[in-house]
Design a protein around this motif. Sequence first.
Motif, PDB file in Angstrom:
ATOM      1  N   MET A   1       0.821  -1.203   0.000  1.00 35.77           N
ATOM      2  CA  MET A   1       0.000   0.000   0.000  1.00 35.77           C
ATOM      3  C   MET A   1       0.863   1.265   0.000  1.00 35.77           C
ATOM      4  O   MET A   1       0.461   2.316  -0.516  1.00 35.77           O
ATOM      5  CB  MET A   1      -0.925   0.005   1.213  1.00 35.77           C
ATOM      6  N   ILE A   2       2.072   1.164   0.556  1.00 34.39           N
ATOM      7  CA  ILE A   2       2.968   2.316   0.649  1.00 34.39           C
ATOM      8  C   ILE A   2       3.312   2.863  -0.737  1.00 34.39           C
ATOM      9  O   ILE A   2       3.507   4.067  -0.896  1.00 34.39           O
ATOM     10  CB  ILE A   2       4.239   1.930   1.435  1.00 34.39           C
ATOM     11  N   CYS A   3       3.394   2.000  -1.727  1.00 36.45           N
ATOM     12  CA  CYS A   3       3.756   2.480  -3.068  1.00 36.45           C
ATOM     13  C   CYS A   3       2.529   2.567  -3.973  1.00 36.45           C
ATOM     14  O   CYS A   3       2.634   2.528  -5.197  1.00 36.45           O
ATOM     15  CB  CYS A   3       4.833   1.608  -3.707  1.00 36.45           C
ATOM     16  N   GLY A   4       1.357   2.694  -3.349  1.00 33.45           N
ATOM     17  CA  GLY A   4       0.121   2.848  -4.109  1.00 33.45           C
ATOM     18  C   GLY A   4      -0.190   4.299  -4.400  1.00 33.45           C
ATOM     19  O   GLY A   4       0.631   5.197  -4.231  1.00 33.45           O
ATOM     20  N   ARG A   5      -1.404   4.538  -4.859  1.00 29.96           N
ATOM     21  CA  ARG A   5      -1.832   5.882  -5.218  1.00 29.96           C
ATOM     22  C   ARG A   5      -3.269   6.110  -4.743  1.00 29.96           C
ATOM     23  O   ARG A   5      -4.066   5.168  -4.634  1.00 29.96           O
ATOM     24  CB  ARG A   5      -1.763   6.104  -6.738  1.00 29.96           C
TER      25      ARG A   5
ATOM     26  N   GLU B   1     -10.107   6.309  -2.667  1.00 24.62           N
ATOM     27  CA  GLU B   1      -9.527   5.084  -2.149  1.00 24.62           C
ATOM     28  C   GLU B   1      -8.047   5.051  -2.507  1.00 24.62           C
ATOM     29  O   GLU B   1      -7.603   5.722  -3.447  1.00 24.62           O
ATOM     30  CB  GLU B   1     -10.225   3.845  -2.717  1.00 24.62           C
ATOM     31  N   ILE B   2      -7.282   4.296  -1.733  1.00 21.20           N
ATOM     32  CA  ILE B   2      -5.882   4.049  -2.054  1.00 21.20           C
ATOM     33  C   ILE B   2      -5.791   2.637  -2.603  1.00 21.20           C
ATOM     34  O   ILE B   2      -6.343   1.699  -2.027  1.00 21.20           O
ATOM     35  CB  ILE B   2      -4.988   4.196  -0.812  1.00 21.20           C
ATOM     36  N   VAL B   3      -5.094   2.470  -3.708  1.00 16.56           N
ATOM     37  CA  VAL B   3      -4.941   1.164  -4.315  1.00 16.56           C
ATOM     38  C   VAL B   3      -3.457   0.855  -4.465  1.00 16.56           C
ATOM     39  O   VAL B   3      -2.660   1.716  -4.842  1.00 16.56           O
ATOM     40  CB  VAL B   3      -5.654   1.088  -5.694  1.00 16.56           C
ATOM     41  N   SER B   4      -3.074  -0.366  -4.137  1.00 17.46           N
ATOM     42  CA  SER B   4      -1.663  -0.773  -4.217  1.00 17.46           C
ATOM     43  C   SER B   4      -1.336  -1.156  -5.657  1.00 17.46           C
ATOM     44  O   SER B   4      -1.189  -2.323  -5.994  1.00 17.46           O
ATOM     45  CB  SER B   4      -1.395  -1.952  -3.272  1.00 17.46           C
ATOM     46  N   ASN B   5      -1.184  -0.136  -6.510  1.00 16.79           N
ATOM     47  CA  ASN B   5      -0.985  -0.391  -7.939  1.00 16.79           C
ATOM     48  C   ASN B   5       0.483  -0.419  -8.348  1.00 16.79           C
ATOM     49  O   ASN B   5       0.810  -0.334  -9.536  1.00 16.79           O
ATOM     50  CB  ASN B   5      -1.727   0.661  -8.765  1.00 16.79           C
ATOM     51  N   ASP B   6       1.405  -0.529  -7.356  1.00 19.91           N
ATOM     52  CA  ASP B   6       2.837  -0.717  -7.630  1.00 19.91           C
ATOM     53  C   ASP B   6       3.474   0.437  -8.387  1.00 19.91           C
ATOM     54  O   ASP B   6       4.483   0.257  -9.076  1.00 19.91           O
ATOM     55  CB  ASP B   6       3.075  -2.028  -8.400  1.00 19.91           C
ATOM     56  N   CYS B   7       2.909   1.645  -8.286  1.00 16.89           N
ATOM     57  CA  CYS B   7       3.508   2.792  -8.978  1.00 16.89           C
ATOM     58  C   CYS B   7       4.816   3.236  -8.325  1.00 16.89           C
ATOM     59  O   CYS B   7       5.602   3.949  -8.941  1.00 16.89           O
ATOM     60  CB  CYS B   7       2.526   3.954  -9.022  1.00 16.89           C
ATOM     61  N   GLY B   8       5.036   2.842  -7.085  1.00 13.12           N
ATOM     62  CA  GLY B   8       6.330   3.062  -6.469  1.00 13.12           C
ATOM     63  C   GLY B   8       6.431   4.290  -5.587  1.00 13.12           C
ATOM     64  O   GLY B   8       5.566   5.154  -5.553  1.00 13.12           O
TER      65      GLY B   8
ATOM     66  N   GLN C   1      -4.107  10.370  -8.671  1.00 13.72           N
ATOM     67  CA  GLN C   1      -3.530   9.082  -9.045  1.00 13.72           C
ATOM     68  C   GLN C   1      -2.097   9.193  -9.552  1.00 13.72           C
ATOM     69  O   GLN C   1      -1.407   8.181  -9.697  1.00 13.72           O
ATOM     70  CB  GLN C   1      -4.402   8.384 -10.099  1.00 13.72           C
ATOM     71  N   PHE C   2      -1.643  10.421  -9.811  1.00 11.29           N
ATOM     72  CA  PHE C   2      -0.279  10.608 -10.294  1.00 11.29           C
ATOM     73  C   PHE C   2       0.689  11.019  -9.185  1.00 11.29           C
ATOM     74  O   PHE C   2       1.877  11.228  -9.459  1.00 11.29           O
ATOM     75  CB  PHE C   2      -0.252  11.657 -11.412  1.00 11.29           C
ATOM     76  N   SER C   3       0.210  11.122  -7.962  1.00  9.57           N
ATOM     77  CA  SER C   3       1.038  11.634  -6.863  1.00  9.57           C
ATOM     78  C   SER C   3       1.504  10.508  -5.952  1.00  9.57           C
ATOM     79  O   SER C   3       0.677   9.779  -5.389  1.00  9.57           O
ATOM     80  CB  SER C   3       0.251  12.657  -6.037  1.00  9.57           C
ATOM     81  N   PRO C   4       2.825  10.355  -5.771  1.00  9.71           N
ATOM     82  CA  PRO C   4       3.325   9.373  -4.796  1.00  9.71           C
ATOM     83  C   PRO C   4       2.855   9.722  -3.391  1.00  9.71           C
ATOM     84  O   PRO C   4       2.614  10.891  -3.067  1.00  9.71           O
ATOM     85  CB  PRO C   4       4.855   9.503  -4.918  1.00  9.71           C
ATOM     86  N   LEU C   5       2.746   8.702  -2.557  1.00 12.97           N
ATOM     87  CA  LEU C   5       2.298   8.884  -1.178  1.00 12.97           C
ATOM     88  C   LEU C   5       3.426   8.654  -0.181  1.00 12.97           C
ATOM     89  O   LEU C   5       3.215   8.762   1.031  1.00 12.97           O
ATOM     90  CB  LEU C   5       1.147   7.922  -0.875  1.00 12.97           C
TER      91      LEU C   5
ATOM     92  N   ILE D   1      -0.515  11.244   5.396  1.00 10.71           N
ATOM     93  CA  ILE D   1      -1.177  10.994   6.669  1.00 10.71           C
ATOM     94  C   ILE D   1      -2.157   9.829   6.552  1.00 10.71           C
ATOM     95  O   ILE D   1      -2.476   9.166   7.534  1.00 10.71           O
ATOM     96  CB  ILE D   1      -1.895  12.274   7.156  1.00 10.71           C
ATOM     97  N   LEU D   2      -2.592   9.522   5.326  1.00 11.48           N
ATOM     98  CA  LEU D   2      -3.500   8.401   5.101  1.00 11.48           C
ATOM     99  C   LEU D   2      -2.803   7.058   5.261  1.00 11.48           C
ATOM    100  O   LEU D   2      -3.451   6.009   5.314  1.00 11.48           O
ATOM    101  CB  LEU D   2      -4.106   8.498   3.699  1.00 11.48           C
ATOM    102  N   LEU D   3      -1.460   7.075   5.334  1.00 15.83           N
ATOM    103  CA  LEU D   3      -0.682   5.851   5.506  1.00 15.83           C
ATOM    104  C   LEU D   3       0.125   5.876   6.800  1.00 15.83           C
ATOM    105  O   LEU D   3       0.978   5.018   7.011  1.00 15.83           O
ATOM    106  CB  LEU D   3       0.277   5.662   4.318  1.00 15.83           C
TER     107      LEU D   3
END
Length: 365
Positions: free
Chosen positions: A84-88, A100-107, A147-151, A172-174
Amino acid sequence: MAKQTDSFVSKLSIEGIMTVTPIRITDPRQTRQVLAGEVVDPGVFQRCLNVVQYYRKENEEDSGWLVAGWIKETLGRALLEQPMICGRLRKGEQNDGDLEIVSNDCGIRLIEARIQMNLSQFLDLKRREEAEAQLVFWKDIDEESPQFSPLFYVQVTNFQCGGYSIGISCSILLADLMLGTEFLKTWADIHNNIVNKNNERKLPLFYLPGLKNTTTSSPNIISSSSSKNSGKTMSFKINAESGSLESDWCRKAALACLEEAEHNLGSEMGAEFSLFVNESFEAIKVESCSKHGTPKPQLNLNKDFTYAKWDDFGANEVTFRQGNKPAHVSYWFTSILGGVVVVIPSLQEDANRVNIFVTIPNEKF
């Protein structure tokens, strides 16, 4: 900002940036609902948790450049533990397009930086807490296209003396994945195991000084919106009622802790504040709350809740080179749009307690 802090800022330069993704595709993908009402200002999602660990140079082979190079090889494995840390953040396809946050492996983003200052000099700065904002990297989440912003960002900063800092910024969501799990320790264990197994290969594959000149300042290739406009934070451990995270108990407990924080910090929260409640791994609730009109539970210090310390969350014990513990660790929540209270369940073995963090801004809103 004081001249001393301005001087420090001018001495920092970003030398490299890259994206680190999990070494395997996350399947199935994880999702986390962000349950926010219409009255919640979208700007609240710009808040983040920051952690800076400072490490002294232990031997000739030790450097931030080496640590960052190995991080590029180890963090991708650690992300398998918490994808989830590397999701968007995105607008969901169901529930009327709720976030929602999705673990889409964007990094995540890994930044390498250097400053023309020794670590001891920096730690002795009179206004160090203001200058620390330069040791972490953060870009505000794009409100139109989140969806384009790293978390999650990691910045490794090299000091002239050979010491270095590892600065982490996460949405803060993570925050629960940093404060409510042992992700940092797990990552450090993976890091040290890989470094030890590759002892014959002295340098990591991605070693920035081997690719460019890092002895002279470079023009910054990207700008950060990181801020130390954090105010003051107190944390509490509090006994939870059965099913409390799904009721208005959290709101009442938050108000009780807020009142205690105001008394101890000598600061007063504005009338409104944001409340983040990690109801479960799959859902985080965000509310805009008022200090007035909500009854507070009667809580007794030591019986129902206790003060917590940042060191309770373990970053001061994390080593990315075996035996070299941090010389100092700093934590803070950014608080740009008023006060914030974050409610995070304790670790599983302490399931009947929750951690509550109260951040009172420097100025009322």
